[in-house]
Design a protein around this motif. Sequence first.
Motif, PDB file in Angstrom:
ATOM      1  N   ALA A   1       0.531  -1.442  -0.372  1.00  0.00           N
ATOM      2  CA  ALA A   1      -0.344   0.020   0.099  1.00  0.00           C
ATOM      3  C   ALA A   1       0.701   1.394  -0.010  1.00  0.00           C
TER       4      ALA A   1
ATOM      5  N   PHE B   1      -0.377   4.021  -2.293  1.00  0.00           N
ATOM      6  CA  PHE B   1      -0.732   5.775  -1.169  1.00  0.00           C
ATOM      7  C   PHE B   1       0.337   6.890  -2.461  1.00  0.00           C
ATOM      8  N   ARG B   2       2.029   6.448  -2.068  1.00  0.00           N
ATOM      9  CA  ARG B   2       2.913   7.824  -2.466  1.00  0.00           C
ATOM     10  C   ARG B   2       2.631   8.347  -3.893  1.00  0.00           C
TER      11      ARG B   2
ATOM     12  N   GLN C   1      -0.518   8.160  -5.604  1.00  0.00           N
ATOM     13  CA  GLN C   1      -1.395   8.400  -5.440  1.00  0.00           C
ATOM     14  C   GLN C   1      -0.916  10.392  -4.861  1.00  0.00           C
ATOM     15  N   TRP C   2      -0.517  10.636  -4.105  1.00  0.00           N
ATOM     16  CA  TRP C   2      -0.063  11.473  -3.237  1.00  0.00           C
ATOM     17  C   TRP C   2       1.038  12.393  -4.376  1.00  0.00           C
TER      18      TRP C   2
END
Length: 57
Positions: A43, A47-48, A50-51
């Motif tokens: 994840a 997540f990184r 997407q950020w």
Amino acid sequence: MMFILSLILFIGGLFLFGVAFVAPAFNGLIFTLGILAVCLAMAIPMFRSQWRTNHNK
């Protein structure tokens, strides 16, 4: 830095999978911690990325 953290979590999770089968007690807990570590390792990069995508707009 995040790659190293993800790699450590992934390898640690796989290690916990193996330890769970030979542990004399708390097999389910150790196996569950292994699953959570591997899921977190997968994840973090998602997540990184997407950020980073949202902050570049």
